[in-house]
Design an enzyme around this catalytic site. Structure first.
Site, mmCIF file in Angstrom:
data_model
loop_
_atom_site.group_PDB
_atom_site.id
_atom_site.type_symbol
_atom_site.label_atom_id
_atom_site.label_comp_id
_atom_site.label_asym_id
_atom_site.label_seq_id
_atom_site.Cartn_x
_atom_site.Cartn_y
_atom_site.Cartn_z
ATOM 1 N N SER A 1 42.409 56.601 45.851
ATOM 2 C CA SER A 1 43.176 56.937 44.641
ATOM 3 C C SER A 1 42.315 57.775 43.716
ATOM 4 O O SER A 1 41.079 57.708 43.755
ATOM 5 C CB SER A 1 43.553 55.651 43.899
ATOM 6 O OG SER A 1 42.405 55.135 43.231
ATOM 7 N N ASP A 2 42.971 58.540 42.873
ATOM 8 C CA ASP A 2 42.210 59.102 41.765
ATOM 9 C C ASP A 2 41.881 57.923 40.840
ATOM 10 O O ASP A 2 42.512 56.871 40.908
ATOM 11 C CB ASP A 2 43.014 60.190 41.034
ATOM 12 C CG ASP A 2 42.076 61.103 40.233
ATOM 13 O OD1 ASP A 2 42.473 62.237 39.938
ATOM 14 O OD2 ASP A 2 40.943 60.673 39.935
ATOM 15 N N TRP A 3 40.937 58.114 39.992
ATOM 16 C CA TRP A 3 40.434 56.999 39.172
ATOM 17 C C TRP A 3 41.468 56.607 38.118
ATOM 18 O O TRP A 3 41.707 57.352 37.182
ATOM 19 C CB TRP A 3 39.091 57.386 38.552
ATOM 20 C CG TRP A 3 37.907 56.979 39.387
ATOM 21 C CD1 TRP A 3 36.864 56.192 38.998
ATOM 22 C CD2 TRP A 3 37.648 57.346 40.752
ATOM 23 N NE1 TRP A 3 35.947 56.044 40.013
ATOM 24 C CE2 TRP A 3 36.409 56.713 41.118
ATOM 25 C CE3 TRP A 3 38.297 58.096 41.708
ATOM 26 C CZ2 TRP A 3 35.850 56.851 42.386
ATOM 27 C CZ3 TRP A 3 37.740 58.225 42.965
ATOM 28 C CH2 TRP A 3 36.528 57.618 43.304
ATOM 29 N N GLY B 1 44.615 56.012 39.162
ATOM 30 C CA GLY B 1 45.887 56.577 39.621
ATOM 31 C C GLY B 1 46.818 55.566 40.252
ATOM 32 O O GLY B 1 47.895 55.920 40.718
#
Ligand code: GLC
Length: 744
Positions: free
Chosen positions: A271-273, A275
């Site tokens: 995941s993006d941080w 997200g």
């Protein structure tokens, strides 16, 4: 006697040897398959999986700190350590903080921004880049590099365009593959980001992107597809935004249907941080590793709250209650184990290196090859130190460090050679290089606890700064203005977009005044986005120098003093006005809760050519200090069967008096299509270095696959029979010859 003794004992000796061989290893206890470096990867994965408890399986799926996830200590399976970013290895941060930890052994080499790499139009530079940055990640004991980014340049205001590879899916696809392969030869995973449709920073964690299937498949996915299917990327980062109403970090259509099923991706989706927003969606929609949730670095939740993560305790409780599939869990864990065996437990990987002369040389070479000479009437550039006594350098970007700031790609470098420093070194003793600030832009010098140590404060007023610069310009043999954008908020920076298309801080006024004071003026733009140039007719030379890393000043000096003959080409269009951009013209930016890409696949030059709008500088444009002819564009046949190929050739000659390189570009136009298609699309390019007078024949093989478009009526790619045109030239707006052919 001795011979007889052995002769009669050979059968016994052979039996003894056979017994030895049958117990496998001749020494020590037999190791478990997952620890056996010679065992097949999938055997190791299945063996490790079979030994893990439910708790251990869940633990490896989410962060334990800002940039690491747990291993299985009991089994000797190591943790996974991630690091930003696409241009260099981020300084170590504290366990649960964004700020740097203050180590003194983690300064790095800053390589040029990816717009600069893309502007080289040279996959060999991508390979060099990926190998070099991978060596720095490896040396810093990192397993996953959070880069490269390949989101398409939809409009010139996106704060993160500098981290990506431009507006064209074919160029981005060709340039991302060697980067990924280069990183991964070090036993470090490339984590290609942000998948997908993250083309603006405004409302980035919520905005729902509405885009038609053709634009999705023909424009926004190809670079990711190439990174996975050709580059063999071991990791992909989900984007913050939503698509079809689902967050991209757990988006079933993107992650399960396209990435994992259609493309056969066997790596991990990270995941993006911050997200991730929902446990069941994270479980079922294709996410494998969750990072950055809950922590205060993303303005909500508690710190050190790793057990609160959506794929932590909540997931474990669902599993214990039998409300979540163990098969789905095991698929995630297999992917994480595959990542670990490819990286942290890869015993064949090299040891890397940090801040080596080779890395600085690579940064300098890529920067010099990526700089784009936009305009040059020959009266100013290249500077000849022998004909000048006094060179005036004006502009804040001649002195301001650009490796600090810009968001997660910010770095702590061992040293950054600024433009002024590089110019003074290259000019030598015979030339006095003077400096005037000209204007004041962003005087901040720190980001995430890294401080450039510069003092950019200024006491003079704007009027005084301008007067001082003009007075000095009048006395100089030549003037080099070094301005552009920078890494501060609402410039080229993550988390926000630019608020206007023009140069900030009153630079246009300074440039006009300098042009009036001294006709021998060259303008250098240090930036990652297109800008307006109202002064273009009054400036004889303009160079796009990008954000070019640790060696920025040396690379700039190489180009302006002619040690390097520029050969870069624009990876995105420079429209004259912001309203010439499709998304802006249609009022589809930045949107609200949703943003609709109503321009569809007509992005960049595809839009401009469909509307007959002439750009300030076109996609693929870039000049040289020499000149080239491209002639005799021809093909070996006039029709193409479904299984064949057409060979298009052209002769390129260096018609000038110095060595240089030209990028010969091939575009294809579909003259009869039942669905709307762009006038032409990039389908090939080759960079050719030539000595003065030298001629080389360049050939492109065109196959039916390159003529395809995504037919959203069928949900599949296909090519329609009919007439096509191959355009060959030095830029999208500089075509030197065409051939037409029929697809049967
Ligand atoms: C940031 C960025 C992403 C980066 C990550 C970790 O928000 O979107 O590109 O790798 O978080 O810093």
């Amino acid at each position: 006697m001795k011979r007889d003794f052995l002769y009669h004992r050979i059968p016994m000796l052979l039996t003894f040897a056979a017994l030895l061989g049958s117990c496998g290893r001749t020494s020590g206890p037999k190791v478990a398959p997952y620890l056996d470096e010679n065992a097949p990867l999938e055997t190791r994965i299945e063996d490790a999986l079979s030994r893990m408890t439910l708790e251990e399986k869940v633990a490896v799926l989410h962060a334990q700190s800002k940039f690491s996830s747990a291993g299985v200590p009991r089994l000797g399976i190591p943790e996974v350590w991630c690091t930003d970013g696409p241009h260099g290895i981020r300084p170590e941060v504290l366990w649960d903080e964004w700020d740097q930890a203050g180590w003194t052994n983690d300064s790095c080499t800053a390589f040029p921004a990816l717009t600069c790499l893309a502007a080289t139009w040279n996959p060999e530079m991508s390979a060099l880049y990926g190998r070099s940055i991978g060596e720095e990640a490896r040396y810093r004991e990192k397993d996953v590099l959070l880069g490269p980014g390949v989101n398409i340049y939809r409009l010139p205001l996106n704060g993160r365009n500098f981290e990506y590879m431009g507006e064209d899916p074919y160029l981005s696809s060709r340039m991302v593959v060697p980067y990924v392969q280069g990183v991964q030869t070090n036993g470090v995973a490339a984590c290609v980001k942000h998948f997908a449709l993250n083309n603006q920073e405004v409302n980035r964690t919520r905005v729902n992107v509405v885009v038609d299937d053709r634009a999705l498949h023909e424009i926004y996915l190809p670079a990711f597809r190439a990174a996975v299917k050709e580059g063999g990327a071991w990791a992909i980062m989900g984007a913050y935004n939503r698509y079809k109403g689902e967050h991209c970090c757990h988006n079933s259509y993107l992650l399960n249907d396209i990435l994992k099923k259609e493309w056969g991706f066997d790596g991990v989706v990270i995941s993006d941080w911050g997200g991730v927003h929902d446990t069941k969606q994270a479980i079922e929609n294709g996410l494998d590793m969750e990072f950055g949730s809950w922590t205060n670095g993303l303005s909500w939740g508690a710190s050190n709250a790793y057990d609160n993560y959506y794929l932590a305790r909540p997931y474990l409780e669902l599993l214990r209650r039998g409300e979540a599939s163990e098969a789905t869990l095991d698929d995630k864990v297999r992917r994480v184990l595959r990542l670990i065996f490819r990286t942290a437990m890869n015993t064949h990987k090299p040891f890397g290196s940090l801040n080596s002369p080779e890395h600085l040389a690579a940064a300098r070479r890529i920067a010099g090859e990526g700089m784009v000479l936009l305009k040059n009437d020959g009266s100013v550039l290249p500077f000849d130190p022998g004909t000048m006594k006094r060179l005036l350098v004006v502009g804040e970007n001649a002195v301001k460090m650009m490796t600090v700031g810009g968001g997660s790609s910010s770095l702590k470098v061992r040293h950054e050679c600024t433009p002024l420093e590089g110019l003074r070194k290259a000019a030598g003793d015979g030339v006095e290089v003077l400096y005037e600030r000209g204007y004041v832009g962003d005087v901040s010098t720190d980001y995430n606890g890294v401080d450039s140590g510069q003092d950019l404060t200024e006491t003079r007023t704007a009027g005084e700064l301008l007067a001082d610069a003009v007075a000095a310009a009048r006395e100089a043999d030549a003037v080099l203005f070094v301005g552009g954008l920078n890494k501060s908020g609402h410039q080229d920076c993550e988390g926000a977009d630019r608020l206007s298309y023009g140069l900030p801080y009153g630079q246009d006024t300074v440039i006009e005044a300098l042009a009036a004071a001294n006709p021998r003026l060259a303008v250098v733009l240090v930036s990652g986005n297109a800008v307006a140039m109202p002064w273009i007719d009054r400036v004889p030379a303009v160079l796009e120098a990008w954000f070019s890393g640790s060696e920025a000043g040396n690379a700039l000096a190489d180009v302006v003093f002619g040690a390097v003959n520029p050969s870069g080409k624009l990876p995105f269009s420079f429209p004259v006005r912001l309203e010439d951009n499709g998304a802006i013209a249609l009022g589809e930016y930045p949107g609200g809760d949703s943003v609709t890409y109503r321009e569809g696949l007509f992005v960049g030059y595809r839009w401009l050519e469909s509307k007959g709008i002439v750009p300030l500088f076109a996609f693929g444009h870039g000049l040289s200090y020499t000149t080239f002819s491209i002639s005799d564009v021809r093909s070996d046949r006039t029709s193409l069967g479904s299984d064949g190929r057409i060979r298009v050739s052209a002769d390129v000659t260096n018609t000038g008096d110095r060595a240089g390189a030209e990028v010969v570009q091939l575009y294809i136009g579909d003259e009869e299509s039942s669905l709307p298609r762009p006038v032409k699309e990039l389908k090939g390019f080759q960079k050719v270095s030539l000595a003065p007078g030298e001629t080389r024949t360049v050939t492109f093989d065109i196959t039916p696959e390159q003529l395809q478009y995504y037919d959203d009526r069928q949900g599949a790619w296909g090519a329609e029979a009919g007439r096509f045109t191959a355009f060959v030239g030095a830029a999208s707006d500089d075509i030197r010859g065409t051939v037409t052919f029929e697809l049967k």
